[in-house]
Design an enzyme around this catalytic site. Structure first.
Site, PDB file in Angstrom:
ATOM      1  N   GLY A  20       0.827  -1.204   0.000  1.00  0.00           N
ATOM      2  CA  GLY A  20       0.000   0.000   0.000  1.00  0.00           C
ATOM      3  C   GLY A  20       0.858   1.248   0.000  1.00  0.00           C
ATOM      4  CB  CYS A  21       4.240   2.053   0.556  1.00  0.00           C
ATOM      5  SG  CYS A  21       3.780   2.118   2.284  1.00  0.00           S
ATOM      6  CD  GLN A  22       2.292   7.303  -4.229  1.00  0.00           C
ATOM      7  OE1 GLN A  22       2.784   8.102  -3.450  1.00  0.00           O
ATOM      8  NE2 GLN A  22       1.591   7.681  -5.268  1.00  0.00           N
ATOM      9  CB  SER A  23       8.582   4.911  -1.865  1.00  0.00           C
ATOM     10  OG  SER A  23       8.420   6.074  -2.625  1.00  0.00           O
TER      11      SER A  23
END
Lengths: 144, 420
Positions: free
Chosen positions: A52-55
């Site tokens: 659920g994290c872009q990075s």
């Protein structure tokens, strides 16, 4: 400015209030990210990855051996601002017992830091993913 | 095209058409009075006043549901919708308005083709060819339908400089290939693909060609007859029109032979208890209530682009792309992905050594520079490039050299902060 290792969450909120400006607050987050101790590369696995994290974000937690066991968190990211946000989470949670962690009003802290206004929805979701991981670990420890 | 021969775009006048570009950011994240540098048109373009006015005009003067009312509002809506359909037909140089279906956007258009054509005509052992530079919207529908029909999905690789590897085409495009789905322009690399040649080679082996024109449409129209295209998909919001409306072009014989995609509403001729019969084209593929206001305002968007002139837009964007590429590549450690500028449109996706895309996008935002970061819905392409994320600056007809300067200044600002 206090360093991440000595600052309390209330002091950080005060500092953010004083700065007022997102550009300056962002710089503080970057500084905090830079001070975050690096995570051992061997710990960065699919299992420790926070989804659920872009990075990329990794997080591991362990209970200390003390008479009053507290949660020890290690976290890392390839993005400096995200590392700063991880520092904020560590500041709010580190050294607390699992039950204390479950009692922390983390949303309230993010709100007082103005992060709810300054971060994109995608990043806020990422932040929620990190918090969820910490709370999950704490809940398992509390139930054990 | 040579710059000197091309007509000039009056960019200052163009910018006055886009109210959002002339308003300072609302207070919060930016220094007071900061004007936006909008470099995310590849995700969604801003709207000119004529499109905003058209939507408002429909809502205020004659809104009603389409194809149902005999009263004046309803009749007027029908008339305006059909005028818009004809504007789109002209934009694509399609033979007939029956070949122009309004959808919710490119994604729905591609799903329509995959399900309504592939769901009927793909057989076990058939192949669908796509490419490594496709957007997920031109990958996933084909994965789903191929799995369902027992067909095989094959991938045309790209070269190291980000162009389709045409040397592999003969090997991959064979008599087994039933359809070749390909983007006219990459949303990450900016690569402009040789659609005429690809269509010819697909037809040589008896395959159909389905073109994802989402990225190419704002930079120049396709000529479906001249290029011999079978299906074309594009979105309203990327051609300066409203969100929620898109277009699926399909050659009449193909649309005629296909089953409907969605059922209900205006798409039937007659419904019986045990079966139904379908409406004529294009209604057969327009189930449910259309995005009426948006579809009507799409006409204003298409005509706006036509009024400015495709050659003038292309010349302006190519000049800007050349300048942006020069400026960006002068930043130490910065890599721009994609081919040389003569093979691409006005998109620069890049990474900077040791700097995360997310940090860069956040710090550019502080300076009012709007870019996108991440995988841009092209995970297989990012895997091929060996990166997990990139920052994308995409340029449009309203961008200027000053925008490029502010982008580069903001990158310098970000690097100072991040490298402390």
């Amino acid at each position: 400015m206090s360093t991440a290792s000595t600052m309390t969450i209330d002091e950080l909120i005060e500092e953010f209030d004083d700065l007022g400006d997102w550009a300056d607050q962002c710089e503080v987050l970057i500084d905090m990210g830079r001070e975050l101790p690096p995570m051992d590369e061997s710990l960065k696995t699919e299992r420790t990855k926070v989804h659920g994290c872009q990075s990329n974000v990794w997080m591991v937690a362990a209970l200390s051996d003390d008479a009053r066991p507290v949660l020890e968190l290690i976290a890392d990211s390839d993005a400096m601002i995200v590392k700063g946000l991880l520092s904020v989470i560590l500041l709010a949670y580190s050294g607390r017992t699992p039950q204390e962690i479950l009692d922390v009003d983390i949303e309230g802290i993010f709100r007082r830091l103005g992060l709810d206004r300054h971060l994109s929805t995608a990043r806020r979701n990422g932040l929620a993913g990190m918090v969820k991981r910490v709370r999950q670990i704490a809940a398992e420890a509390a139930a054990a | 095209m040579s710059d000197s021969a091309a007509p000039l775009l009056d960019v200052a006048a163009v910018r006055r058409d886009f109210p959002i570009l002339n308003r300072p950011f609302e207070q919060g994240r930016h220094r007071k009075g900061t004007l936006p540098v909008f470099l995310d048109s590849a995700a969604s373009a801003q709207k000119p006043q004529c499109v905003i006015d058209r939507e408002r005009d429909v809502e205020e003067r004659y809104f009603a549901n389409a194809y149902r009312g005999v009263y004046w509002f309803g009749a007027k809506v029908d008339e305006e919708l059909e005028a818009s359909r004809d504007a789109v037909r002209r934009f694509l140089n399609a033979d007939s308005v029956d070949e122009i279906v309004f959808t919710s956007g490119t994604t729905m258009s591609l799903n329509l083709v995959a399900r309504a054509w592939g769901g009927k005509f793909l057989q076990p052992g058939d192949e669908v060819l796509i490419t490594e530079m496709e957007h997920h919207a031109n990958i996933v529908p084909w994965q789903l339908i191929c799995a369902e029909r027992g067909a095989t999905l094959r991938w045309l690789p790209i070269t190291d400089d980000g162009r389709l590897d045409l040397e592999c085409l003969d090997e991959l495009l064979t008599a087994r290939t039933k359809l070749f789905a390909v983007a006219a322009m990459s949303n990450v690399l900016g690569t402009v693909n040789p659609i005429d040649e690809l269509a010819r080679r697909a037809h040589d082996v008896g395959a159909l060609i389905c073109v994802d024109a989402a990225q190419s449409a704002p930079h120049g129209p396709l000529d479906v007859q001249c290029s011999g295209l079978d299906f074309v998909a594009f979105s309203g919001h990327k051609v300066f029109g409203p969100t929620g409306v898109g277009v699926c072009y399909g050659r009449r014989e193909l649309f005629d032979a296909m089953n409907p995609f969605l059922g209900g509403g205006h798409m039937i001729r007659r419904v019986f208890k045990n079966h139904s019969e379908w409406a004529e084209l294009p209604a057969k593929f327009e189930a449910g209530t259309l995005p009426i206001v948006q579809a009507i305002a799409l006409q204003s968007a298409v005509e706006y682009v036509e009024r400015l002139g495709h050659d003038a837009i292309a010349a302006h964007e190519q000049q800007l792309l050349r300048y942006a590429t020069e400026q960006l590549t002068s930043v130490p450690g910065l890599t721009v992905y994609g081919p040389a500028i003569e093979h691409k449109g006005a998109i620069c996706s890049f990474t900077i050594d040791g700097v995360s895309a997310e940090d860069l996008a956040n710090l550019l935002d502080i300076k009012g520079v709007c870019v996108r970061h991440g995988h841009h819905c092209t995970m297989p392409l990012h895997d091929r490039l060996g990166i997990s994320a990139s920052v994308r600056a995409s340029f449009s007809l309203y961008n200027t050299r000053e925008d490029v300067n502010r982008l580069v200044d903001a990158i310098q600002f970000a690097l100072e902060r991040l490298r402390g």
